[in-house]
Motif scaffolding. Structure first.
Motif, PDB file in Angstrom:
ATOM      1  N   PRO A  45       0.801  -1.232   0.000  1.00  0.00           N
ATOM      2  CA  PRO A  45       0.000   0.000   0.000  1.00  0.00           C
ATOM      3  C   PRO A  45       0.831   1.279   0.000  1.00  0.00           C
ATOM      4  O   PRO A  45       0.478   2.252  -0.676  1.00  0.00           O
ATOM      5  CB  PRO A  45      -0.837  -0.121   1.282  1.00  0.00           C
ATOM      6  N   VAL A  46       1.938   1.279   0.751  1.00  0.00           N
ATOM      7  CA  VAL A  46       2.755   2.495   0.769  1.00  0.00           C
ATOM      8  C   VAL A  46       3.514   2.661  -0.542  1.00  0.00           C
ATOM      9  O   VAL A  46       3.740   3.780  -1.003  1.00  0.00           O
ATOM     10  CB  VAL A  46       3.718   2.507   1.975  1.00  0.00           C
ATOM     11  N   PHE A  47       3.900   1.547  -1.194  1.00  0.00           N
ATOM     12  CA  PHE A  47       4.483   1.648  -2.525  1.00  0.00           C
ATOM     13  C   PHE A  47       3.494   2.312  -3.483  1.00  0.00           C
ATOM     14  O   PHE A  47       3.853   3.179  -4.280  1.00  0.00           O
ATOM     15  CB  PHE A  47       4.847   0.257  -3.062  1.00  0.00           C
ATOM     16  N   VAL A  48       2.236   1.893  -3.392  1.00  0.00           N
ATOM     17  CA  VAL A  48       1.200   2.467  -4.258  1.00  0.00           C
ATOM     18  C   VAL A  48       1.032   3.957  -3.966  1.00  0.00           C
ATOM     19  O   VAL A  48       0.970   4.786  -4.882  1.00  0.00           O
ATOM     20  CB  VAL A  48      -0.136   1.726  -4.060  1.00  0.00           C
ATOM     21  N   ALA A  49       0.958   4.311  -2.675  1.00  0.00           N
ATOM     22  CA  ALA A  49       0.770   5.716  -2.296  1.00  0.00           C
ATOM     23  C   ALA A  49       1.923   6.580  -2.788  1.00  0.00           C
ATOM     24  O   ALA A  49       1.717   7.665  -3.367  1.00  0.00           O
ATOM     25  CB  ALA A  49       0.636   5.831  -0.774  1.00  0.00           C
TER      26      ALA A  49
END
Length: 414
Positions: free
Chosen positions: A233-237
């Motif tokens: 999720p943080v990679f996506v963000a």
């Protein structure tokens, strides 16, 4: 015995020099590979300041600009899903060399672009080259320097994005009669790097399985899957935000500041990644999980300030918010990369890097493409608000996984 006495002192004198020479020799491949990776990523962001020129010259909409950007990201994904782990089988140098040739050809296409069709063709070829190169270069860096490899992999996109946007912007203001001069410079750099590749030692011996490896699939090793699931999720963000700045960033800057300067546009876009670099360096020895969590908090705070700037037309808040978001951008991604690559075998590195880059480029493409298509209906301000809330929600998601292990996050996750 006398002969041995004469030889030993001489050998003692030469050993330190030999060790120093060996150290320099070992560093040279890492420096070269980092430079090549940075060049690819400079080229990936170089067209961003020119989007406004293309839009005005060819009467394009914001949606069309994001389509051009989206085609690039989709092409990167195609390459990652097919040849992403090819270098694990045929060696790093052949894949990197082929990618450099394709990338150089795309620069020539950019120079000859006369409309949106030729621009899409250039971006497509560039995306295929970048996708093939990034996983092979990332894996090669991990081969030659296990200690610094994850750091280089984390910093290279940041340096590349910053130099690409700011460098093109400066050239546009300094040499307005030659707006495409950045492509000429990049072509020259890639030609030199292709020659330099001939002197680079191969870090991965060929092994069977090259043809089966090109079947489209994501190859995340079992040892990395839990960490990848938590950090995804943080990679996506992080990269959704980067994609927004690279595609719609100049429009947002012009809407808030009213500036028509290419350098002003490039400065704000570059600030996101420039501020990430010192943050990455400062946290490179910190616990990987805490680094990722801390970066997520900074990213969320910076996006909130940027949204405030958009609604109040505040130039100051825009710069501060972008810098704070960048301070989280780097550590969030770097901490995640360190978590995911910690226990991976050498023969699995290219496949894992392809999986990581698949997530990042999907994130840079799909959310931004949706936002660009909605700008015409809802306006840039509203789309920026929705996009910012999306990024903030995702950047906080890792707390649900990593937050369960506050004491020894890295060891327990893996």
């Amino acid at each position: 015995m006398l002969e041995e006495l004469h030889v030993r002192p001489e050998s003692r004198v030469k050993r330190p020099a030999t060790r120093a020479g060996d150290a320099v020799t070992r560093r040279m491949p890492a420096v070269f590979l980092s430079t090549v990776l940075t060049t690819f990523l400079v080229a990936s962001s170089a067209p961003t300041p020119l989007y406004r020129v293309y839009r005005e010259s060819w009467h394009l909409s914001s949606g069309a600009v994001t389509v051009v950007y989206g085609v690039y990201c989709l092409s990167v994904l195609v390459a990652l899903l097919t040849v992403g782990s090819l270098s694990d089988h045929v060696g790093r140098r052949p894949v990197i060399g082929a990618a450099l040739v394709l990338e150089a050809l795309s620069m020539l296409l950019f120079l000859q672009a006369g409309g949106v069709t030729s621009l899409i063709l250039a971006r497509t070829l560039q995306g295929l080259a970048t996708g093939a190169a990034t996983s092979a270069l990332g894996a090669a860096l991990l081969d030659v320097t296990r200690r610094w490899g994850p750091l280089f992999v984390s910093i290279a996109p940041l340096i590349g994005m910053a130099l690409g946007t700011l460098g093109t912007s400066l050239l546009m203001d300094l040499i307005p009669a030659h707006l495409s001069s950045v492509y000429t410079l990049l072509f020259s750099a890639m030609a030199l790097q292709t020659l330099g590749l001939a002197f680079l030692p191969e870090s991965r011996s060929p092994r069977p399985g090259a043809w089966p490896s090109v079947r489209p699939r994501i190859r995340a090793p079992e040892s990395s899957r839990r960490a990848l699931l938590v950090t995804a999720p943080v990679f996506v963000a992080v990269w959704a935000l980067g994609g927004f700045y690279l595609s719609l960033g100049p429009d947002l800057v012009q809407g808030i500041t009213g500036s028509g300067s290419a350098t002003a546009d490039g400065l704000v876009v570059s600030l996101l990644t420039v501020s990430a670099i010192p943050a990455v360096l400062l946290t490179r020895r910190a616990d990987a999980g805490r680094t990722a969590l801390g970066g997520s908090l900074f990213l969320t705070s910076g996006v909130a300030l940027t949204l405030l700037a958009a609604h109040q037309d505040s130039r100051t808040a825009l710069y501060v918010g972008t810098a704070v978001a960048g301070a989280g951008f780097g550590p969030a991604f770097q901490g995640g990369v360190r978590l995911v690559t910690a226990n991976v075998l050498a023969t699995e590195r290219a496949g894992l890097m392809a999986a990581i880059y698949t997530i990042t480029y999907t994130s840079m493409c799909v959310p931004v493409l949706v936002a660009g298509l909605l700008v015409g209906e809802y306006g840039l301000l509203h789309c920026t608000l929705f996009f910012g809330l999306f990024v903030m929600a995702l950047s906080l998601a890792p707390f649900a996984g990593l937050g369960k292990f506050p004491a020894h996050i890295s060891s327990k996750i893996l």
